[in-house]
Design an enzyme around this catalytic site. Structure first.
Site, mmCIF file in Angstrom:
data_model
loop_
_atom_site.group_PDB
_atom_site.id
_atom_site.type_symbol
_atom_site.label_atom_id
_atom_site.label_comp_id
_atom_site.label_asym_id
_atom_site.label_seq_id
_atom_site.Cartn_x
_atom_site.Cartn_y
_atom_site.Cartn_z
ATOM 1 N N TRP A 197 -58.855 -23.549 -42.133
ATOM 2 C CA TRP A 197 -57.648 -23.679 -41.334
ATOM 3 C C TRP A 197 -56.851 -24.920 -41.724
ATOM 4 O O TRP A 197 -57.408 -26.000 -41.886
ATOM 5 C CB TRP A 197 -58.008 -23.828 -39.854
ATOM 6 C CG TRP A 197 -58.336 -22.539 -39.181
ATOM 7 C CD1 TRP A 197 -58.296 -21.295 -39.733
ATOM 8 C CD2 TRP A 197 -58.756 -22.378 -37.831
ATOM 9 N NE1 TRP A 197 -58.662 -20.365 -38.805
ATOM 10 C CE2 TRP A 197 -58.954 -21.004 -37.622
ATOM 11 C CE3 TRP A 197 -58.976 -23.242 -36.765
ATOM 12 C CZ2 TRP A 197 -59.376 -20.476 -36.404
ATOM 13 C CZ3 TRP A 197 -59.386 -22.721 -35.556
ATOM 14 C CH2 TRP A 197 -59.585 -21.355 -35.373
ATOM 15 N N GLU A 203 -47.246 -20.466 -17.934
ATOM 16 C CA GLU A 203 -48.412 -19.994 -17.184
ATOM 17 C C GLU A 203 -49.100 -21.111 -16.408
ATOM 18 O O GLU A 203 -49.977 -20.863 -15.592
ATOM 19 C CB GLU A 203 -49.428 -19.365 -18.152
ATOM 20 C CG GLU A 203 -48.979 -18.035 -18.745
ATOM 21 C CD GLU A 203 -48.155 -18.187 -20.035
ATOM 22 O OE1 GLU A 203 -47.547 -19.264 -20.238
ATOM 23 O OE2 GLU A 203 -48.131 -17.234 -20.834
ATOM 24 N N LYS A 209 -54.255 -20.000 -42.728
ATOM 25 C CA LYS A 209 -55.629 -19.793 -43.175
ATOM 26 C C LYS A 209 -55.663 -19.708 -44.692
ATOM 27 O O LYS A 209 -55.290 -18.712 -45.283
ATOM 28 C CB LYS A 209 -56.222 -18.523 -42.549
ATOM 29 C CG LYS A 209 -56.508 -18.717 -41.095
ATOM 30 C CD LYS A 209 -56.858 -17.429 -40.382
ATOM 31 C CE LYS A 209 -56.281 -17.440 -38.985
ATOM 32 N NZ LYS A 209 -54.942 -16.869 -38.856
ATOM 33 N N THR A 244 -42.207 -15.851 -19.440
ATOM 34 C CA THR A 244 -42.455 -16.582 -20.692
ATOM 35 C C THR A 244 -41.298 -16.232 -21.624
ATOM 36 O O THR A 244 -40.715 -15.140 -21.510
ATOM 37 C CB THR A 244 -43.773 -16.158 -21.352
ATOM 38 O OG1 THR A 244 -43.678 -14.763 -21.646
ATOM 39 C CG2 THR A 244 -44.957 -16.395 -20.444
#
Ligand code: ADP
Length: 538
Positions: A442, A329, A437, A184
């Site tokens: 959100w 992944e 936040k 990654t």
């Protein structure tokens, strides 16, 4: 209980190679060389022939099943030979992102325990300063710009190939054995290794080529702009070879002008890369619509969200954006945003909204979203962490058996926040780490960015959370103007004000020349957050 009568055929790289050799041997593979006026051309038959020679030469060097061979190369035929030659030898193809920081490259090569490296001669200036720290047995240099004069300890690729004398030994094939690995890019911490099995790569190559997925066949000429060191160029080299598409590789020439020349001269029909590439291309073809005589292309956009403005813009020029989502992944293809036939009667605006979502899961992939209370409904509103499961999804990381990334019932937790609508379209609203936040609610940075990037004067925009005394965090927009655009904070405020609730609107807009990027071309939000952390007076 009866037994099936079917053969137990292993899904391994050889299946791809055999099929390509028999059916598509004459298909052309074109690579741009370091001198952009020069091209290398040969066929799938030539490539596979040399891949077998490489495999044998690696076996003569002593490679054992499962040994890693790292590659540090651009997108071209030599890298493709390594894509097939290394797994055919029984070894594991470990593609290394050359844009990473030197320390990270050293970490990755040593962590993967690469026995050999194959590198482009043009990249030697990058590798030479690290050489002493790389614990590899040999560095094999590919003559991409024709370098033949090599000094110890470098080994010439062509000399290595000369050691083969027709005694290739087919390894014992096992579909769950490793074929490749990729780390990654470390956007969210230390790079972690993902190891792909033969079975995963073969199934991914098949499914990603379906018409309802990336839609690649022998009728196409395909240019992966996404680097072959970034999640196997989204698996395209494997699917192109398997299905007989003509392959056109851009080498290191990734500027919009160079790519447009290539698309024009090779009559490219499918190309793939991150949004930044297409934003640059759109800017040029908008300004000079008659400069390039382009075929109608399908442009696969992934790695970061494709703004609706980009999709509309490329449509105007007769191209079609295929928006896709995935990660290292997941090998990487997870979802694709094409319009399902049952939805084709929707209004133009609705269809654009749908296409700017990340799309439905491709066959054999399952997705779901989870909130604090459990699994959430597919209603297009409930927002939670995206979880995924499938034959090319990782269940752990290299040298890390247990992973917190797995749910208790075995789904991979992506770290992305999403909604899924009743038709199965996933919409990524953010990465968990990038969500803003504010006052306990959100705010999606991605929604704000996409809206900003649909403004005609905006080239790029990133929205980040900045600490705020009263609200905890408030959004701040970092904006790159298009050349010559007259933009002010007030214009953008009004523009967003028409689309979002007032409390969603960024409290400040900062105009910059460019936005810092990760090694895979995404906005480096950690750096932006650091730069602007005191903006709201904390
Ligand atoms: P890294 O995690 O190091 O950035 P990856 O290339 O594996 O490297 O990135 C995967 C992530 O990229 C996904 O989890 C997601 O956040 C983002 N991503 C990929 N494709 C899209 C897309 N079409 N829209 C929005 N985000 C995307």
């Amino acid at each position: 209980m009866i037994e099936s009568t079917m053969m137990d055929e292993q899904l391994v790289i050889k299946k791809i190679v055999d099929h390509a050799q028999r059916l598509y041997g004459a298909v052309e593979i074109v690579s741009r060389l370091p001198d952009p006026t020069m091209y290398h051309r040969y066929t799938v038959r030539d490539m596979i022939g040399r891949a077998y020679v490489l495999a044998e030469a690696l076996q003569k060097l002593g490679i054992k099943p499962g040994d890693r061979v790292g590659t540090m190369m651009w997108n071209h035929y030599g890298h493709l030979e390594a894509y097939f030659g290394i797994p055919l030898s029984g070894g594991v193809l470990h593609t290394i992102n050359i844009r990473l920081h030197a320390d990270e490259i050293v970490y990755i090569v040593n962590h993967a325990e690469d026995r050999f490296l194959i590198v482009d001669d043009v990249l030697l200036p990058l590798i030479e300063p690290l050489r002493e720290r790389l614990k590899v047995e040999a560095i094999i240099v590919f003559p991409y710009q024709g370098s033949t004069l090599l000094q110890e300890p470098y080994v010439s690729y062509e000399r290595l190939l000369d050691t083969a004398d027709g005694h290739y030994q087919e390894p014992h094939w096992d579909e769950v054995a490793p074929l490749g690995m990729c780390y990654t890019s470390g956007t969210t911490g230390r790079p972690k290794g993902v190891v792909y099995s033969h079975r995963a790569i073969v199934l991914h190559a098949l499914v990603s080529a379906l018409p309802g997925a990336l839609d690649v066949s022998d009728r196409d000429t395909v240019t992966p702009v996404v680097p072959m060191f970034h999640v196997n160029a989204w698996g395209l080299p494997f699917s192109m070879t398997l299905l007989g598409a003509k392959q056109v590789y851009p080498g290191p020439h990734l500027s919009p002008e160079r790519l447009l020349e290539l698309y024009e001269s090779e009559r490219v029909t499918v190309t793939a890369g991150v949004p930044t590439i297409w934003l640059g291309i759109l800017q040029i073809i908008d300004r000079y619509p008659d400069r390039y005589r382009l075929p109608n292309m399908r442009m696969i956009v992934g790695g970061a969200a494709a703004p609706e403005g980009l999709i509309r813009g490329l449509d105007r020029h007769g191209h079609r954006v295929i928006h896709a989502w995935g990660m290292t992944e997941t090998a990487p293809l997870g979802t694709v945003s094409q319009i399902k036939q049952v939805l084709s009667h929707h209004s133009e605006d609705e269809l654009y909204q749908l296409r700017s979502k990340q799309g439905y899961p491709v066959p054999l992939i399952d997705v779901r979203i989870r909130g604090p209370e459990g699994i959430l409904p597919w209603d297009g509103k409930s927002m939670g962490e995206l979880e995924i499961r499938g034959p090319w999804v990782t269940k752990s990381y290299f040298k890390q058996d247990e992973t917190e990334a797995l749910s208790t019932d075995g789904w991979f937790r992506t770290g992305d926040v999403a909604t899924i609508d009743a038709e199965g379209y996933v919409k990524i609203t953010d990465r968990i780490k990038d969500l803003i936040k504010s006052g306990g609610e959100w705010i999606s940075s991605v929604d704000l960015e996409n809206a900003l990037m649909s403004h005609p004067g905006v080239l790029e925009a990133a929205v980040i959370a900045v600490p705020h005394e009263k609200w905890g965090e408030r959004p701040l927009a970092v904006v790159v103007k298009k050349d010559g655009a007259a933009l002010t904070e007030a214009t953008l405020k009004d523009f967003l004000g028409e689309r979002f609730a007032k409390w969603w609107l960024p409290d400040a807009y900062v105009f910059v020349e460019s936005i810092p990027r990760t090694a895979s071309g995404k906005f480096l939000k950690t750096a932006l957050r650091e730069t602007y952390k005191n903006w709201y007076g904390q």
